[in-house]
Motif scaffolding. Structure first.
Motif, mmCIF file in Angstrom:
data_model
loop_
_atom_site.group_PDB
_atom_site.id
_atom_site.type_symbol
_atom_site.label_atom_id
_atom_site.label_comp_id
_atom_site.label_asym_id
_atom_site.label_seq_id
_atom_site.Cartn_x
_atom_site.Cartn_y
_atom_site.Cartn_z
ATOM 1 N N ALA A 277 3.505 -12.499 -14.980
ATOM 2 C CA ALA A 277 4.477 -11.440 -14.704
ATOM 3 C C ALA A 277 5.897 -11.985 -14.768
ATOM 4 O O ALA A 277 6.793 -11.364 -15.342
ATOM 5 C CB ALA A 277 4.200 -10.825 -13.329
ATOM 6 N N LEU A 278 6.095 -13.177 -14.191
ATOM 7 C CA LEU A 278 7.437 -13.751 -14.206
ATOM 8 C C LEU A 278 7.859 -14.098 -15.631
ATOM 9 O O LEU A 278 8.993 -13.826 -16.037
ATOM 10 C CB LEU A 278 7.506 -14.995 -13.307
ATOM 11 N N ALA A 279 6.920 -14.668 -16.400
ATOM 12 C CA ALA A 279 7.230 -15.050 -17.782
ATOM 13 C C ALA A 279 7.647 -13.834 -18.600
ATOM 14 O O ALA A 279 8.558 -13.908 -19.431
ATOM 15 C CB ALA A 279 6.030 -15.743 -18.418
ATOM 16 N N SER A 280 6.996 -12.703 -18.338
ATOM 17 C CA SER A 280 7.295 -11.505 -19.125
ATOM 18 C C SER A 280 8.728 -11.040 -18.888
ATOM 19 O O SER A 280 9.283 -10.281 -19.667
ATOM 20 C CB SER A 280 6.321 -10.384 -18.783
ATOM 21 N N GLY B 184 0.816 -1.218 0.000
ATOM 22 C CA GLY B 184 0.000 0.000 0.000
ATOM 23 C C GLY B 184 0.845 1.260 0.000
ATOM 24 O O GLY B 184 0.333 2.341 -0.248
ATOM 25 N N LEU B 185 2.144 1.141 0.278
ATOM 26 C CA LEU B 185 3.003 2.325 0.169
ATOM 27 C C LEU B 185 3.534 2.390 -1.263
ATOM 28 O O LEU B 185 3.835 1.372 -1.871
ATOM 29 C CB LEU B 185 4.178 2.249 1.153
ATOM 30 N N LYS B 186 3.647 3.608 -1.748
ATOM 31 C CA LYS B 186 4.015 3.820 -3.151
ATOM 32 C C LYS B 186 5.354 3.181 -3.493
ATOM 33 O O LYS B 186 5.551 2.631 -4.562
ATOM 34 C CB LYS B 186 4.090 5.331 -3.430
ATOM 35 N N GLU B 187 6.310 3.282 -2.538
ATOM 36 C CA GLU B 187 7.660 2.825 -2.835
ATOM 37 C C GLU B 187 7.816 1.309 -2.729
ATOM 38 O O GLU B 187 8.871 0.771 -3.068
ATOM 39 C CB GLU B 187 8.663 3.545 -1.922
ATOM 40 N N THR B 188 6.801 0.611 -2.240
ATOM 41 C CA THR B 188 6.919 -0.836 -2.049
ATOM 42 C C THR B 188 6.675 -1.585 -3.360
ATOM 43 O O THR B 188 5.645 -1.420 -3.992
ATOM 44 C CB THR B 188 5.910 -1.320 -0.989
ATOM 45 N N LEU B 189 7.641 -2.399 -3.743
ATOM 46 C CA LEU B 189 7.482 -3.203 -4.956
ATOM 47 C C LEU B 189 6.461 -4.307 -4.713
ATOM 48 O O LEU B 189 6.333 -4.815 -3.598
ATOM 49 C CB LEU B 189 8.821 -3.848 -5.342
ATOM 50 N N SER B 190 5.736 -4.678 -5.759
ATOM 51 C CA SER B 190 4.866 -5.847 -5.665
ATOM 52 C C SER B 190 5.757 -7.081 -5.611
ATOM 53 O O SER B 190 6.953 -7.017 -5.898
ATOM 54 C CB SER B 190 3.962 -5.909 -6.888
ATOM 55 N N GLN B 191 5.155 -8.219 -5.234
ATOM 56 C CA GLN B 191 5.943 -9.454 -5.164
ATOM 57 C C GLN B 191 6.592 -9.743 -6.511
ATOM 58 O O GLN B 191 7.774 -10.103 -6.577
ATOM 59 C CB GLN B 191 5.043 -10.623 -4.741
ATOM 60 N N GLU B 192 5.821 -9.574 -7.592
ATOM 61 C CA GLU B 192 6.328 -9.840 -8.936
ATOM 62 C C GLU B 192 7.522 -8.933 -9.252
ATOM 63 O O GLU B 192 8.578 -9.391 -9.683
ATOM 64 C CB GLU B 192 5.249 -9.581 -9.994
ATOM 65 N N ASP B 193 7.322 -7.620 -9.029
ATOM 66 C CA ASP B 193 8.382 -6.679 -9.385
ATOM 67 C C ASP B 193 9.618 -6.900 -8.534
ATOM 68 O O ASP B 193 10.747 -6.768 -9.006
ATOM 69 C CB ASP B 193 7.879 -5.233 -9.241
ATOM 70 N N TRP B 194 9.392 -7.237 -7.275
ATOM 71 C CA TRP B 194 10.533 -7.488 -6.408
ATOM 72 C C TRP B 194 11.307 -8.708 -6.890
ATOM 73 O O TRP B 194 12.532 -8.676 -7.011
ATOM 74 C CB TRP B 194 10.048 -7.695 -4.965
ATOM 75 N N LEU B 195 10.583 -9.782 -7.208
ATOM 76 C CA LEU B 195 11.245 -10.995 -7.708
ATOM 77 C C LEU B 195 12.057 -10.661 -8.955
ATOM 78 O O LEU B 195 13.222 -11.047 -9.079
ATOM 79 C CB LEU B 195 10.205 -12.079 -8.032
ATOM 80 N N ILE B 196 11.424 -9.917 -9.872
ATOM 81 C CA ILE B 196 12.113 -9.582 -11.119
ATOM 82 C C ILE B 196 13.365 -8.755 -10.817
ATOM 83 O O ILE B 196 14.398 -8.918 -11.468
ATOM 84 C CB ILE B 196 11.135 -8.842 -12.064
#
Lengths: 620, 620
Positions: free
Chosen positions: A135-138, A96-108
């Motif tokens: 997301a991971l495939a992309s 919910g914080l703007k700077e926090t990556l989603s799980q997908e983006d963090w993994l990438i």
């Protein structure tokens, strides 16, 4: 609260991630979701895998472990708690914080090229699998199903899966026989040309069969699956539980009824192979309904061409709209609950000055008083009994090391509820037993204004709950304040205290429109970190409203409070209320006095009665 | 309004659907979407293919022709108009009604097995193609791209594509050079590791290059594409337009600047082959940004592995947040616009009693008065000038056969706006020139309360517009009333009057959070079919608010009205307003008097000044 030491566990998990005993090729990351195989919100000890690996035991959170990193995502309710329960091997990802990556983006961002990410397909929902996988495939990575759960592999003393006694519910509690419910389900299936329906959510199965269990604390459910065809009913459950005569009788296991209403039972674990068998015999045009929140493992058994995933099952929708018997039961449960709380608050007033009441003992007292009421089964969630700064921890649960003493100087917030055979309760009251400060009264009054704005709202039939969320915040927003949680959730009838598909939240998950008979909570709050927390929560019933006009014959709705516990007038700055709001408070208190007063009288609870009379004096 | 006769056209189209000159194999259905190759809301005459084939000329609608059937889908705004404009070869498919099949389901229900459905890939958006293609495939049919547009093939006197003169905008209007914008775009691309960006939306291209055209009525845009790499800028546009010295100078076509800011120009049509060339030379990890609303034709040029589709481009987001110069320009444009409207209303007051003013002549007068203002370019959309029952037709446009005369007995609703070089306006006022009934005043006052509730709302930074929608409805809902459209849309600065990605609507399309500098409309309404329509619309600027507290340092926002035209006090039942609402109206009228009064004074427009002074008297 001291953090769980996880160095050794993480080492073992990372070893398992490379161990060909479990996987063909090493994986570079492993996802540990929160739920169980039924995507339950509350889970049994054997399913607390995320807590086991990272220490954080809140109700929502996902852990991801890579070769070098360990991160855990949770929402605003749990930022403080998670930071206290996890050691520094873990990074807290504040959702919910703007700077926090989603799980997908963090993994990438952290994975080496062409990585493989593993997850147990039973505890990830099909829709989550799809999003994560895409997301991971992309980014050139892949998501794979790891059949053996790697947490279970390193969890030495993992508890066994519970198998508690089943309770059968008669018409007097349910309003409909399970056969009626089955017929309604099949007529919906016929309408949509669906041949089979797979039920995976535990509360839906309990509701469908008019059965309850106690496999999961606070939730009267039992581990099971069901597969329903137009002429077939299969119930997958620990077979030992069906030995009880009342259960056999209830399900008519020994007295063959109409063929299409005869229940075939099979072991819990056999659902996978049975569903495979069902799918193997499907005709070319046959479709199978399954929730898109069902496990990826079970969903993928159904060939894509035959799969008809739905955001909300018919059972979920039917269960949400309570029938007259259920509404009556919910009202009775709330009256009994209010009796217990009036007694509690009268007792607290007497005891607090002695300095002997703590968060834990107050919660225990509340439970004791509730347990004296008829058809009490247990609590509906862990009591949030919090004093002063602990009140700012939204999903606080008192522990010996955090336990504060109630006093005349600090605000006390109690969010608690119970399961009765006739209904489920959930109520929050925020009280001051001394003299609240002007600021405490001001913020309490804004929260009260928000509570009233929702409770008294009139809105057209077909309105979705998320459109009401900002009514609850308007007064806070005007003063630059807010709270970081939704305003309300659906409430089951002697079922889960949180249930879909309706709610009141700024999050626009695909909530279903509110309709008469639905029951939700109305619980705005305000939290001042390190100082206090305020929340005012009633459970409310959606009822038809009759305003002056009726645009396009659409009809209007409003709410009727089921919770009838006085709201502490001492905390209110009446200057900040409009006349309409003052009238609402006085009318609410009149109802409390009338309805709860009668029951206190009947039960001969004099001290609570005196307290109720005093606390329901009209405000000016 | 008489329907278009389409027998012969349909015969020709069906012939073309079998003609191997256009397609390898006959197709069984042909889809004619509404838009152009840029998915514009308003389109040029050469792109009005759906209107050409079926006769219906509303802004939204899709026609589908099969060997035996012809059907056209449109929404509630247009049911009446479409039924009047189409002959009985066409079936009107009323979107939003439960019984109406979707395009996919209808096709599946009428097509023979294994059918092929064709569509021009340039005028279907990539996300729509994807959904349609998937649905057809699931029923054994296939969707194919037909490169030659079959409507164009049978459209003998099809207008040519406009190629109007380009207007260059200097820093005084844009606040940023196009080079600045390019640099900002590239820094976003670098941040997300994107090598190329394909711009397809006409308003985004106009904004990026600080150029305007008049290819599409009401929208100051020009037909173009752009492809931007980290060192390359390619602009695809009718080359003749670049012969003008000011344009060459503006784009620095003859004075080579820094290499990465030199613009390569190429013919409009060559975008396809140029994008193919760009994609052929992509490195293995290179990504290309394209909006998921771009045409299927252009999207599919980019190999899937390199494609990074986004719901909103960086340009769309950057364009939505106006800079100080743009805000100043929008304020100036709204002052001029208010001057014209004050004059209009003063004039109407004098003329209406004579019985000579009609919906059309009133709209013409408004245009004439606006055209006298500095830097006027044209209208920003067709004026909705509607009397009495016509006001209830939300997207009404007066035609000779519907034209009503303004009178002292009926409500007049005028929703109109203009393009000025410094900004775009959009304002609705609802007036009664005689004595409104109690019911008209009551409903007008509810609408006003809703307008004020949004305009005066204070809300946290990061709030999405849809959360404010119910503020606009609260007063109507309380009386059982509602309106069936959203509350607000983004407004461009000398650009499209409807723009993304923000808005205020109960529909929770993925709107972006509101932030300071965004400009939206605030336009609740109430419509009584067959009687009258009420709408009160201001364009408002999102600005920082400074409430008493600042929760978690998040900051708060509110709105500042840019539109400064009096709201008719005669229509208000002041008893229904709170003191706060009365204060808002008086303060708003004080601003109108101060700001517009000064300009009226400067322009020496005495009658309008008298009208303004009278209409801005404080209400009690």
């Amino acid at each position: 609260m001291s953090p769980k030491i996880t160095v050794e566990l993480l080492r073992q998990l990372r070893q398992a991630m490379r161990n060909t005993k479990y996987i063909a090729e090493p994986i570079q990351a492993y996802i540990v979701p929160s739920g169980d195989a039924h995507q339950s919100e509350y889970i049994a000890p054997c399913d607390c895998r995320r807590e086991f690996i990272c220490g954080f035991n809140g109700s929502a959170g996902t852990a991801i472990v890579t070769e070098k990193h360990a991160a855990m995502w949770t929402d605003g309710r749990y930022f403080l708690q998670a930071s206290q329960q996890m050691d520094n091997n873990w990074t807290l990802m504040k959702m919910g914080l703007k700077e926090t990556l989603s799980q997908e983006d963090w993994l990438i961002s952290v994975l080496p090229d062409n990585s493989t990410v593993g997850v147990d397909p039973w505890i990830i929902a099909a829709d989550q699998w799809k999003n994560m996988s895409k997301a991971l495939a992309s980014a050139g990575h892949s998501l794979v199903a790891v059949q053996d759960n790697l947490i279970d592999a390193i969890w030495r003393d993992r508890p066994t899966r519970p198998s508690t006694q089943l309770l059968t519910l008669g018409l007097g509690f349910t309003g409909l026989t399970w056969q009626d419910k089955m017929t309604a389900l099949r007529s919906k299936m016929a309408e949509r040309k669906i041949s089979w329906f797979v039920a995976t959510a535990l509360d839906e199965i309990a509701w469908l069969f008019n059965l309850r269990g106690s496999d999961i604390e606070y939730n009267p459910v039992f581990f099971a699956y069901a597969i329903v065809g137009m002429n077939t009913i299969r119930l997958f459950v620990d077979i030992k539980r069906l030995a009880v005569p009342t259960v056999r009788e209830h399900l008519q296991l020994d007295t063959p009824s109409k063929a299409e209403l005869s229940v075939q039972t099979a072991p819990y674990e056999s659902v996978f192979t049975e569903l495979q068998a069902v799918c193997a015999s499907l005709g070319p045009k046959e479709k199978v309904w399954i929730s898109d929140k069902a496990s990826c493992a079970l969903t993928q058994v159904i060939p894509k061409a035959h799969r008809s995933p739905i955001p909300y099952t018919h059972l979920c929708l039917a269960k949400a709209v309570k029938n007259a018997t259920e509404i009556q039961g919910m009202k009775m449960a709330h009256i009994k609950d209010a009796v217990a709380l009036c007694e509690l608050f009268a007792w607290l007033e007497k005891e607090i000055p002695k300095g002997t009441v703590t968060e834990i003992s107050a919660a225990d007292k509340a439970e004791e008083l509730r347990s004296q009421q008829k058809d009490f089964v247990g609590l509906s969630f862990p009591s949030i009994s919090s004093v002063g700064p602990n009140g700012a921890i939204i999903h606080y649960r008192p522990l010996p090391e955090t336990n504060r003493t109630l006093s005349l100087n600090e605000i006390y917030l109690l969010d608690s509820g119970a399961q009765y055979i006739d209904g489920t309760t959930d109520v929050t009251r925020t009280m001051h037993f001394g003299s609240p400060s002007a600021y405490e009264k001001e913020t309490f009054t804004y929260v009260l204004k928000g509570h009233i704005a929702v409770s008294a709202a009139i809105f057209p039939n077909g309105t979705k709950g998320h459109l009401l969320d900002s009514f609850a915040r308007q007064a806070l927003w005007e003063s630059g304040l807010d709270y970081l949680h939704g305003t309300g959730h659906g409430v089951g009838c002697f079922l889960n205290v949180h249930e879909g598909p309706c709610g009141i939240s700024y999050k626009t998950f695909a909530d279903e429109p509110l309709e008469a008979g639905m029951i939700v909570s109305d619980e705005p709050g305000y939290y001042e970190d390190g100082l206090f927390g305020i929340r005012i929560e009633n459970v409310v019933l959606v009822v038809p409203a009759k305003p002056k006009y009726n645009y396009r014959n659409k009809g209007s709705l409003t709410f009727e409070p089921l919770t009838l516990v006085p709201i502490q007038a001492k905390m209110v700055n009446t200057d900040l209320l409009t006349q309409k709001e003052r009238d609402w408070v006085n009318e609410y208190h009149r109802q409390c006095r009338e309805t709860i007063g009668a029951e206190l009288e009947r039960q001969g609870r004099k001290e609570a009665m005196d307290w109720l009379i005093r606390e329901t004096q009209p405000i000016a």
